[in-house]
Every structure is written in structure tokens, then in C-alpha cells.
Design an enzyme around this catalytic site. Sequence first.
Site, PDB file in Angstrom:
ATOM      1  N   GLU A   1       2.662   5.344   5.430  1.00  0.00           N
ATOM      2  CA  GLU A   1       2.140   4.182   4.702  1.00  0.00           C
ATOM      3  C   GLU A   1       0.649   4.350   4.453  1.00  0.00           C
ATOM      4  OE1 GLU A   1       2.758   1.782   3.012  1.00  0.00           O
ATOM      5  OE2 GLU A   1       4.300   0.427   3.752  1.00  0.00           O
TER       6      GLU A   1
ATOM      7  N   ILE B   1      -1.201   1.426   4.173  1.00  0.00           N
ATOM      8  CA  ILE B   1      -1.767   0.320   4.961  1.00  0.00           C
ATOM      9  C   ILE B   1      -0.669  -0.525   5.589  1.00  0.00           C
ATOM     10  CG2 ILE B   1      -1.970  -1.193   2.922  1.00  0.00           C
ATOM     11  CD1 ILE B   1      -4.621  -2.265   4.222  1.00  0.00           C
TER      12      ILE B   1
ATOM     13  N   ASP C   1      -0.379  -4.235   6.851  1.00  0.00           N
ATOM     14  CA  ASP C   1      -1.104  -5.500   6.723  1.00  0.00           C
ATOM     15  C   ASP C   1      -0.371  -6.535   7.596  1.00  0.00           C
ATOM     16  OD1 ASP C   1      -2.626  -7.597   5.763  1.00  0.00           O
ATOM     17  OD2 ASP C   1      -2.021  -7.408   3.691  1.00  0.00           O
TER      18      ASP C   1
ATOM     19  N   THR D   1       6.545  -4.951   5.770  1.00  0.00           N
ATOM     20  CA  THR D   1       7.116  -3.796   5.062  1.00  0.00           C
ATOM     21  C   THR D   1       7.574  -2.736   6.056  1.00  0.00           C
ATOM     22  OG1 THR D   1       5.664  -4.219   3.189  1.00  0.00           O
ATOM     23  CG2 THR D   1       6.657  -2.025   3.317  1.00  0.00           C
TER      24      THR D   1
ATOM     25  N   ASP E   1      -4.410  -0.320  -4.536  1.00  0.00           N
ATOM     26  CA  ASP E   1      -4.809  -0.915  -5.813  1.00  0.00           C
ATOM     27  C   ASP E   1      -5.202  -2.382  -5.683  1.00  0.00           C
ATOM     28  OD1 ASP E   1      -2.105  -1.859  -5.283  1.00  0.00           O
ATOM     29  OD2 ASP E   1      -2.117  -2.603  -7.342  1.00  0.00           O
TER      30      ASP E   1
HETATM   31  C1  PRP Z   1       1.208  -2.443   0.264  1.00  0.00           C
HETATM   32  C2  PRP Z   1       1.189  -1.225   1.160  1.00  0.00           C
HETATM   33  C3  PRP Z   1       2.324  -1.464   2.104  1.00  0.00           C
HETATM   34  C4  PRP Z   1       2.399  -2.975   2.198  1.00  0.00           C
HETATM   35  C5  PRP Z   1       1.818  -3.413   3.499  1.00  0.00           C
HETATM   36  O1  PRP Z   1       2.086  -2.234  -0.771  1.00  0.00           O
HETATM   37  O2  PRP Z   1       1.349  -0.045   0.429  1.00  0.00           O
HETATM   38  O3  PRP Z   1       3.537  -0.933   1.621  1.00  0.00           O
HETATM   39  O4  PRP Z   1       1.633  -3.503   1.116  1.00  0.00           O
HETATM   40  O5  PRP Z   1       1.822  -4.818   3.597  1.00  0.00           O
HETATM   41  P1  PRP Z   1       2.576  -5.611   4.747  1.00  0.00           P
HETATM   42  O6  PRP Z   1       2.247  -4.952   6.034  1.00  0.00           O
HETATM   43  O7  PRP Z   1       1.965  -6.996   4.625  1.00  0.00           O
HETATM   44  O8  PRP Z   1       4.025  -5.615   4.427  1.00  0.00           O
HETATM   45  P2  PRP Z   1       2.083  -3.129  -2.098  1.00  0.00           P
HETATM   46  O9  PRP Z   1       3.065  -4.245  -1.969  1.00  0.00           O
HETATM   47  O10 PRP Z   1       0.671  -3.502  -2.444  1.00  0.00           O
HETATM   48  O11 PRP Z   1       2.672  -2.143  -3.185  1.00  0.00           O
HETATM   49  P3  PRP Z   1       2.105  -0.729  -3.730  1.00  0.00           P
HETATM   50  O12 PRP Z   1       2.044   0.193  -2.535  1.00  0.00           O
HETATM   51  O13 PRP Z   1       3.125  -0.301  -4.717  1.00  0.00           O
HETATM   52  O14 PRP Z   1       0.742  -0.986  -4.320  1.00  0.00           O
END
Ligand code: PRP
Length: 175
Positions: A96, A98, A100, A104, A156
Site C-alpha cells: 500500500e 498509505i 489511513d 482498505t 493524489d
Molecule cells: C488510498 C490508499 C489506500 C486507502 C487507504 O486509496 O491508496 O488504498 O486510500 O485508506 P484507508 O486506510 O482509510 O482505507 P484511494 O481510495 O485514495 O484510491 P487510489 O489509491 O486509487 O488513489
Amino acid sequence: MPPTLYSEEQIAERVAVLAAQIDEEYAGAGQLVLIGVLKGSFIFLSDLARKLTIPHRIEFIAVSSYGDRESETADSVRLLMDVRHAIDGEHVLLVEDIVDTGHTIAYLKRLLGTRNPASLKTATLLHKPDRTEQEVAIDFLGFTIPDVWVVGYGLDYAERYRTLPYIGELPPEMR
Ligand code: PRP
């Protein structure tokens, strides 16, 4: 451009350290399957994978969250694209950009855990512990960051800044 939180050099140094840790962890374990979570992880994954000396293959998986992130729950993560090959009996490392809220990675660990991998661990470049809603073990961590909006190196803001070579902190006036 957003001010720098981590420079290209700092990121490269950290990625090399993580790759060495992963090499050590899986030495002699056979082929490691790296699963990049699209889209954010694609740059981290490509740099990390190219630093590994152990045998590995690459898979991608894509997820998205329903609705706005503030009201997100564990059930609001949905699978958009699955990995291409079976992972049963294989050592799997989820990659991953990040972590957060943790929803996910928690969803993906549950989903992939049902497929009988030999092992299932997680690597993330960034972690925002202040935002945790679901605790998930992170086995390989790049940087722990405060609750600021970060962009670049795969991350992004409304699809912008994703290919900045460094990690920047996006101030409110740039959103
Ligand atoms: C971001 C990141 C992780 C997720 C983490 O993806 O890449 O997959 O959020 O957040 P969480 O811990 O709160 O679940 P994003 O939804 O921004 O999509 P992208 O990677 O396609 O930009």
C-alpha cells in the site's frame, strides 16, 4: 507545488531499507507474491520490487470506497479488480502507499486470507495512526506521518499530483 514532506532521496533510502528487511524476512521462502493496491501503490511497488533480490512476482488489486470517506465503514470497501492468479500456498505481501483509517487493508487482509496463502503480510510506505478506525498489523512501514493531506509518489488529490517524484504536504489553500 506542494511543500516537501519527504524528498526523493529520503524516500529512496527508506525504500532500500524496507527492501532489505523484506529480502531477509523471505530468504529461502521461495517466490514472494507482491500485491499492489491500485492506484496509489504503483510507484512505491515498482521502486520496492526493483530493490528486492529474492524471487517475486507482481499482482495488482483494485478497491474503492463507497461514498465519502468520512462516513466510511469496514463494509464500504468494494473490490473493483481482483488479482489474476491464485495465491493459495504462496507467501503474499500486500503493498500500500498509505494506511489511513485501516479499512482498505483490513478488507484486503480478510479477503485474501480466505484464499489460504502460506503467509499474508503488509507493507505500506505511509501510516497515519491518528486516523485509525481499524487496527491492522503493518509488517513493513516506511514513515509514520501526522494527519496531513499528502500527495505525490503515487498519492493524489482528485487525481492530481500523483506523479510528483517526492511526497508533499498539500496545504488547505491548494485543495
Ligand atoms: C488510498 C490508499 C489506500 C486507502 C487507504 O486509496 O491508496 O488504498 O486510500 O485508506 P484507508 O486506510 O482509510 O482505507 P484511494 O481510495 O485514495 O484510491 P487510489 O489509491 O486509487 O488513489
